[in-house]
Scaffold this motif. Structure first.
Motif, PDB file in Angstrom:
ATOM      1  N   SER A  81       0.835  -1.205   0.000  1.00 18.19           N
ATOM      2  CA  SER A  81       0.000   0.000   0.000  1.00 18.19           C
ATOM      3  C   SER A  81       0.867   1.252   0.000  1.00 18.19           C
ATOM      4  CB  SER A  81      -0.931  -0.002   1.217  1.00 18.19           C
ATOM      5  OG  SER A  81      -1.802  -1.112   1.184  1.00 18.19           O
ATOM      6  N   MET A  82       1.926   1.260   0.816  1.00 17.19           N
ATOM      7  CA  MET A  82       2.845   2.408   0.833  1.00 17.19           C
ATOM      8  C   MET A  82       3.546   2.573  -0.512  1.00 17.19           C
ATOM      9  SD  MET A  82       4.747   2.589   4.512  1.00 17.19           S
ATOM     10  CE  MET A  82       5.533   0.986   4.296  1.00 17.19           C
ATOM     11  N   ALA A  83       3.960   1.453  -1.102  1.00 16.67           N
ATOM     12  CA  ALA A  83       4.644   1.518  -2.397  1.00 16.67           C
ATOM     13  C   ALA A  83       3.726   2.091  -3.473  1.00 16.67           C
ATOM     14  CB  ALA A  83       5.128   0.123  -2.793  1.00 16.67           C
ATOM     15  N   GLY A  89       7.040   5.367  -6.253  1.00 13.02           N
ATOM     16  CA  GLY A  89       8.474   5.484  -6.518  1.00 13.02           C
ATOM     17  C   GLY A  89       9.134   6.650  -5.813  1.00 13.02           C
ATOM     18  N   GLY A  90       8.322   7.539  -5.219  1.00 10.25           N
ATOM     19  CA  GLY A  90       8.865   8.679  -4.501  1.00 10.25           C
ATOM     20  C   GLY A  90       9.016   8.381  -3.015  1.00 10.25           C
ATOM     21  N   ILE A 120       1.013   9.969   3.794  1.00  7.78           N
ATOM     22  CA  ILE A 120       0.820   8.686   3.105  1.00  7.78           C
ATOM     23  C   ILE A 120       0.683   7.561   4.125  1.00  7.78           C
ATOM     24  CG2 ILE A 120       2.036   6.912   1.763  1.00  7.78           C
ATOM     25  CD1 ILE A 120       3.007   9.078  -0.104  1.00  7.78           C
ATOM     26  N   ILE A 121       1.589   7.527   5.098  1.00  3.54           N
ATOM     27  CA  ILE A 121       1.568   6.457   6.097  1.00  3.54           C
ATOM     28  C   ILE A 121       0.280   6.497   6.906  1.00  3.54           C
ATOM     29  CG2 ILE A 121       2.686   5.598   8.203  1.00  3.54           C
ATOM     30  CD1 ILE A 121       5.357   6.581   6.993  1.00  3.54           C
ATOM     31  N   PRO A 173      12.319   5.681   7.898  1.00  3.17           N
ATOM     32  CA  PRO A 173      11.769   5.489   6.546  1.00  3.17           C
ATOM     33  C   PRO A 173      12.473   4.399   5.742  1.00  3.17           C
ATOM     34  CG  PRO A 173      12.026   7.816   7.036  1.00  3.17           C
ATOM     35  CD  PRO A 173      12.701   7.076   8.150  1.00  3.17           C
ATOM     36  N   GLU A 174      13.727   4.109   6.054  1.00  5.51           N
ATOM     37  CA  GLU A 174      14.464   3.090   5.283  1.00  5.51           C
ATOM     38  C   GLU A 174      13.903   1.688   5.498  1.00  5.51           C
ATOM     39  OE1 GLU A 174      16.458   3.434   9.298  1.00  5.51           O
ATOM     40  OE2 GLU A 174      15.628   4.811   7.796  1.00  5.51           O
TER      41      GLU A 174
END
Length: 643
Positions: A56-58, A63-64, A70-71, A291-292
């Motif tokens: 869902s996040m992807a 790609g950004g 978003i989260i 975030p990584e």
């Protein structure tokens, strides 16, 4: 092909407003049933945290970078999808729509057909569509679940990436190969393993919510609404990924007969739902702080020393999720055969005490072939996620439409009240379904093609059997007329009982006519036997058999079976002894008509459909095995018909 057993309309029972605990469940403790439900019912939805939040996040980021809104938006969408689709629609509404304690799409078909009384063909078409879509889900779930778990090995050692697909194929192949041994022993471990899995999900998530406590604001549904306004270009794509969090919700309803409504409801409300929510919010807090970790948030929740145990536990959980879907496919197929949607298939019972534990070799091989092909074509859970969702929410939409009919006519609500209750859920299902159609050309075509093939096969079988029935009825001799003729000109009699199987008790069976024509004899007792499938799961023994004496040593007998039962003719006929009809299996011959079907020049179906129907008829399992008749007592008579 032996005469197809008839499908009877059943009894006009009223639809119960609340699913009751099946009688067999009273012998098992409530805790045992809850544990069993945790192990079998929630395997699919319980493994969704492996990929739902990540995908869902992807989809949202495109790609950004993965931003805070978003989260929070994705988490809010996942939470409220679990609340509305799973909790409200399935746990609190559809679990009440039971048929003598059984659930599932084909149960809804039986309830709706009984409730509306007319336009039953439309309901049957919906059932065929729902069943076809379920098979698509049954192929996709094992592939994506096991792949997503095994992919955790890449975090242990990146060099293992090349071994993910071979290990996945080995696990899945072993899983399908052991199906013939039965699931009884393996199922004993399902509950405890899934209990540990949900505890691990909750613990891992709870430990990381403190990473960024503001993640809890995602409980506010405004985050879901604002996400669509702030990200209109990717909102549908995100919806197509968020749906991964609720796949498996239909299992709540499909497995109703195995555990009952209260154990399933309790397991969801007090364990599964809280564990999933805590884990998703833990993943969200972790990604907000780091975030990584967005590439694999679930496995990043656990410390390095716990990574390998977590991967092993996740793999076990995905195997269990796959097993539940495979078992569901077996059960659905048996229901479809009993309802006349599919030809007879070989059914093997793998337990002497639990009739629900069955194995269908052809279905098992079909699923294994499909799963292997999917894993080889897509290669990763991320790629497979594009194929997932279309079949799931197509089937859920069918459930919602059928539920409107059942609530309106069966529960005797007003049409307005039924629509007010179910239309919001149908809208949600259709929104998810539409969002998944965006993935049609990147993988969504797989379940669509698979479901289309299966729907075509099922509809061809239903249409072909109806055409065949009408054609043979036109040329058949009325049964009572034949009895009167034999009274006037009696043939030679031989000792014993002859049982003639037929789908139409009003016409003389072809096997009886051939026996008189070629052998020129008649037995002392002659039974015209019709095996009927009722639209209830099981038929009590006192309602199993009805008998009619039509004179001159002829009897018409009807054996009734529920759609969850497998017919056993000798055992059914043995009930007649209590009604004064003497029946000795060793002095009885069973006469079956084996039809050789040829395509007709002028048929009700196109030539390709004629040929498909004929191939399906040839693939049907032998009537002797299906009806569990002793092979040494069977006489088969061949006839040729056109369709």
């Amino acid at each position: 092909m032996a005469d197809q057993h008839a499908v009877a309309p059943g009894h006009a029972d009223s639809v119960a407003p609340e699913a009751t605990l099946p009688e067999s469940h009273t012998h098992a403790g409530f805790g045992t049933l809850v544990l069993g439900a945790i192990g079998v019912v929630f395997g699919d939805i319980g493994t969704s945290p492996l990929y739902a939040f990540k995908e869902s996040m992807a989809a949202a980021a495109g790609g950004g970078p993965v931003t805070r809104d978003i989260i929070l938006g994705v988490l809010s969408l996942i939470l409220w999808s679990l609340v509305l689709v799973v909790t409200a629609k399935y746990v609190f509404i559809l679990l009440r729509a039971d048929n003598k304690g059984e659930g599932g799409t084909l149960t809804l078909v039986a309830l709706a057909q009984r409730a509306i009384g007319h336009r039953r063909g439309f309901v049957l078409v919906l059932g065929i569509v729902g069943a076809g879509l379920f098979y698509g889900d049954a192929v996709l779930t094992p592939a994506i679940s096991v792949l997503s778990a095994v992919e955790g090995l890449k975090l242990v050692a990146p060099t293992l990436e090349d071994y993910v697909v071979p290990i996945t194929l080995a696990i899945l192949t072993a899983l399908f190969l052991v199906q013939s041994r039965g699931t009884g022993r393996v199922a004993a471990f399902f509950g405890p393993v899934m209990l540990v899995w949900f505890a691990a999900l909750a613990l891992a998530g709870a430990l990381h919510i403190a990473d960024d406590p503001t993640v809890l604001t995602a409980i506010n549904p405004l985050h879901s609404i604002l996400f669509f306004f702030n990200h209109p270009t990717v909102s549908l794509a995100v919806l197509g990924a968020v749906c991964l969090a609720v796949t498996g919700a239909e299992a709540l309803y499909a497995d109703l007969g195995h555990f009952g409504a209260k154990p399933i409801r309790s397991a969801w409300l007090y364990l599964v739902f809280p564990a999933l929510v805590i884990n998703y919010f833990g993943q969200g807090a972790l990604v907000l702080a780091h975030p990584e970790t967005a590439e694999s948030p679930l496995f990043r929740l656990v410390p390095d020393w716990a990574l390998v145990p977590m991967i092993i536990l996740a793999t076990l959980a995905t195997i269990i999720a796959s097993q539940a879907v495979i078992t569901g496919a077996f059960s659905l197929t048996r229901q479809a055969v009993q309802l006349g949607i599919l030809p007879r298939l070989e059914i093997r019972f793998t337990s002497e005490t639990h009739q629900g534990q069955i194995y269908l070799p052809k279905v098992n091989m079909f699923l294994l072939f499909g799963v292997i092909v999917l894993v080889l074509i897509f290669g990763s859970s991320s790629n497979l996620s594009h194929a997932y969702g279309v079949s799931v929410f197509g089937a859920m939409s069918v459930d919602a439409i059928l539920a409107i009919m059942v609530i309106w006519k069966g529960w005797r609500w007003s049409l307005g009240a039924a629509l007010a209750l179910m239309l919001p859920f149908l809208f949600i299902d259709l929104a998810f379904f539409g969002a998944n159609l965006l993935k049609l050309f990147t993988g969504g075509y797989v379940p669509v093609i698979l479901a289309s093939v299966l729907i075509t096969m099922m509809w061809t079988w239903v249409k072909g059997t109806n055409i065949l029935f009408e054609k043979t009825r036109k040329i058949d001799v009325p049964f009572l007329e034949l009895v009167r003729m034999l009274e006037k000109s009696p043939p030679h009699r031989v000792k014993g009982t002859a049982v003639f199987l037929t789908s139409d008790p009003d016409t003389a069976p072809a096997a009886l006519l051939h026996n008189l024509k070629h052998n020129k004899v008649l037995h002392e007792k002659n039974v015209i036997l019709t095996v009927c499938s009722e639209d209830v799961p099981r038929v009590e023994d006192e309602d199993r058999v009805s008998i009619e004496d039509v004179g001159d040593s002829f009897w018409r007998i009807r054996l009734s079976y529920g759609y969850m039962e497998t017919p056993n003719i000798p055992r059914g006929l043995a009930i007649l002894r209590k009604q004064g009809f003497k029946f000795d299996i060793m002095a009885t011959s069973f006469f079956l008509s084996r039809r050789s079907i040829r395509p007709a020049a002028h048929s009700g179906m196109p030539l390709w459909q004629d040929k498909l129907f004929i191939s399906l008829a040839k693939s049907a399992s032998d009537a002797t095995d299906f009806f569990q008749i002793p092979t040494g007592r069977v006489v088969e008579v061949g006839t040729q018909v056109t369709v």
